[in-house]
Design a protein around this motif. Sequence first.
Motif, PDB file in Angstrom:
ATOM      1  N   HIS A   1       0.844  -1.202   0.000  1.00 57.37           N
ATOM      2  CA  HIS A   1       0.000   0.000   0.000  1.00 57.37           C
ATOM      3  C   HIS A   1       0.879   1.252   0.000  1.00 57.37           C
ATOM      4  O   HIS A   1       0.599   2.220  -0.722  1.00 57.37           O
ATOM      5  N   HIS A   2       1.930   1.234   0.808  1.00 55.84           N
ATOM      6  CA  HIS A   2       2.839   2.381   0.847  1.00 55.84           C
ATOM      7  C   HIS A   2       3.502   2.597  -0.511  1.00 55.84           C
ATOM      8  O   HIS A   2       3.620   3.737  -0.985  1.00 55.84           O
ATOM      9  N   LEU A   3       3.931   1.516  -1.158  1.00 55.51           N
ATOM     10  CA  LEU A   3       4.570   1.650  -2.463  1.00 55.51           C
ATOM     11  C   LEU A   3       3.601   2.202  -3.512  1.00 55.51           C
ATOM     12  O   LEU A   3       4.000   2.957  -4.404  1.00 55.51           O
ATOM     13  N   LEU A   4       2.327   1.845  -3.397  1.00 57.43           N
ATOM     14  CA  LEU A   4       1.315   2.451  -4.268  1.00 57.43           C
ATOM     15  C   LEU A   4       1.243   3.963  -4.040  1.00 57.43           C
ATOM     16  O   LEU A   4       1.185   4.747  -4.995  1.00 57.43           O
ATOM     17  N   ASP A   5       1.233   4.356  -2.763  1.00 57.04           N
ATOM     18  CA  ASP A   5       1.206   5.784  -2.449  1.00 57.04           C
ATOM     19  C   ASP A   5       2.431   6.494  -3.028  1.00 57.04           C
ATOM     20  O   ASP A   5       2.321   7.575  -3.629  1.00 57.04           O
ATOM     21  N   ILE A   6       3.601   5.891  -2.848  1.00 55.89           N
ATOM     22  CA  ILE A   6       4.830   6.527  -3.308  1.00 55.89           C
ATOM     23  C   ILE A   6       4.874   6.599  -4.837  1.00 55.89           C
ATOM     24  O   ILE A   6       5.437   7.550  -5.412  1.00 55.89           O
ATOM     25  N   ALA A   7       4.289   5.627  -5.516  1.00 56.86           N
ATOM     26  CA  ALA A   7       4.185   5.727  -6.977  1.00 56.86           C
ATOM     27  C   ALA A   7       3.428   6.993  -7.358  1.00 56.86           C
ATOM     28  O   ALA A   7       3.807   7.704  -8.303  1.00 56.86           O
ATOM     29  N   ARG A   8       2.365   7.304  -6.613  1.00 55.51           N
ATOM     30  CA  ARG A   8       1.625   8.559  -6.854  1.00 55.51           C
ATOM     31  C   ARG A   8       2.522   9.761  -6.588  1.00 55.51           C
ATOM     32  O   ARG A   8       2.489  10.754  -7.327  1.00 55.51           O
ATOM     33  N   GLY A   9       3.325   9.670  -5.516  1.00 53.93           N
ATOM     34  CA  GLY A   9       4.234  10.768  -5.200  1.00 53.93           C
ATOM     35  C   GLY A   9       5.238  11.019  -6.311  1.00 53.93           C
ATOM     36  O   GLY A   9       5.500  12.176  -6.690  1.00 53.93           O
TER      37      GLY A   9
END
Length: 409
Positions: A340-348
Amino acid sequence: MDELPIGRRVAYWRGQRKMSQQVFADRIGRSKSWVDKIERGDRRLDKFSLLYQIAVVLQIDVAMLLNHDPERRSSPTGSYDQRELDDLRAALDRCAPAAYLGRVTGPAPSLPELARSVNHAWLTYQYARYGVLTRALPGLLRDTQAADACHSGDAGRQAASLLGQVLQIASSALRKLGDHESARLAADRSIAVALRAEDELLAGVATSRMANALLATGRARAAFEANMIMAQRLAPHDPSATDPARLSVYGSTLLQAAMAAARLGDHDGVRELLRSAEEAATHLGADRNEYWTSFGPTNVELHRAAAAIELGEGREAVDIHENRLHHRRLAGLLPERRAHHLLDIARGYLLVGETGCAGDALVEADRVAPWEIRGRPVAHELMADILRRTKGTAPALVADLATQMGARV
């Protein structure tokens, strides 16, 4: 219906969901005339990101719009199909309070055996095996509801706690798979059951899950208020003397309130809520999984990055990920949290124009928890964005993942 063109399929499922063209248009952010042209075949519908959005609104598998049967696989990705989601929704409907008017007859289900099954369901969720979960949850809802109806006294409270937990798991899984209204309903029922179980902490977690569903449907103010009411109720007078479970649920509620505040654009509120959550995590001392919250110092940093992304501060989020996050502790979290965090960071990364790094983050997330990427609408939207930006020149690993996801511009 197998021979119908895609526009007619949209019209068919819109009718099945009893939506007018205007209501459907509003939910996908288009005009009524645009919908009419799509359904009559006067306009093409060939962007996967839009197809996925339509499938989410119609509560069907996107494959059903593409004239494919939804796959029923038992691969490590833990895939699901539409029939399994329908079974889960039907089981949730049977958990309505009115169902208790017909009391369950027969032997009471074994509470120790049910507790083991519920623990396994939690781990299945936290390992992001959503397909396995959607197949298991209808039976588990049935069994825990039967136990709740059969037992009384201390055993009744334990049975209610188990039912409340299963409703929470169902809420989280349904939200991940894009059915936000069913997710809200499951969490709302979990709150009522948790109160019958006389478990304030279980009610606190259920409130945050309901708020997550509200946030997913754009009701950020309601999500913020629900979390804040519960956080104030759980706030410890002396954090250093508070038990880890209460600290964890309190801190987790603050994190969810911070995410809602970020959606509202409240920079000061986000900063204060994260500071309070960090204080609770410091008293806790280490990352834990009390009440299945995964709360601790590392999760606070993950939410700090996620809130920065919601506020449009992509560079801040990337800096947290690259320079301030303790990656060994991150590796110790369960797969769902990490992916989930890596998904968020992809958005970042996309916010700051680093498309290659965004693709790398999705590939890494797929390695950690494949179905967090292949089964979630938000991941498909991110992949579609990456493919648009790379204009057919995505790196090999990203292109391969896009193919496995069935994603295209």
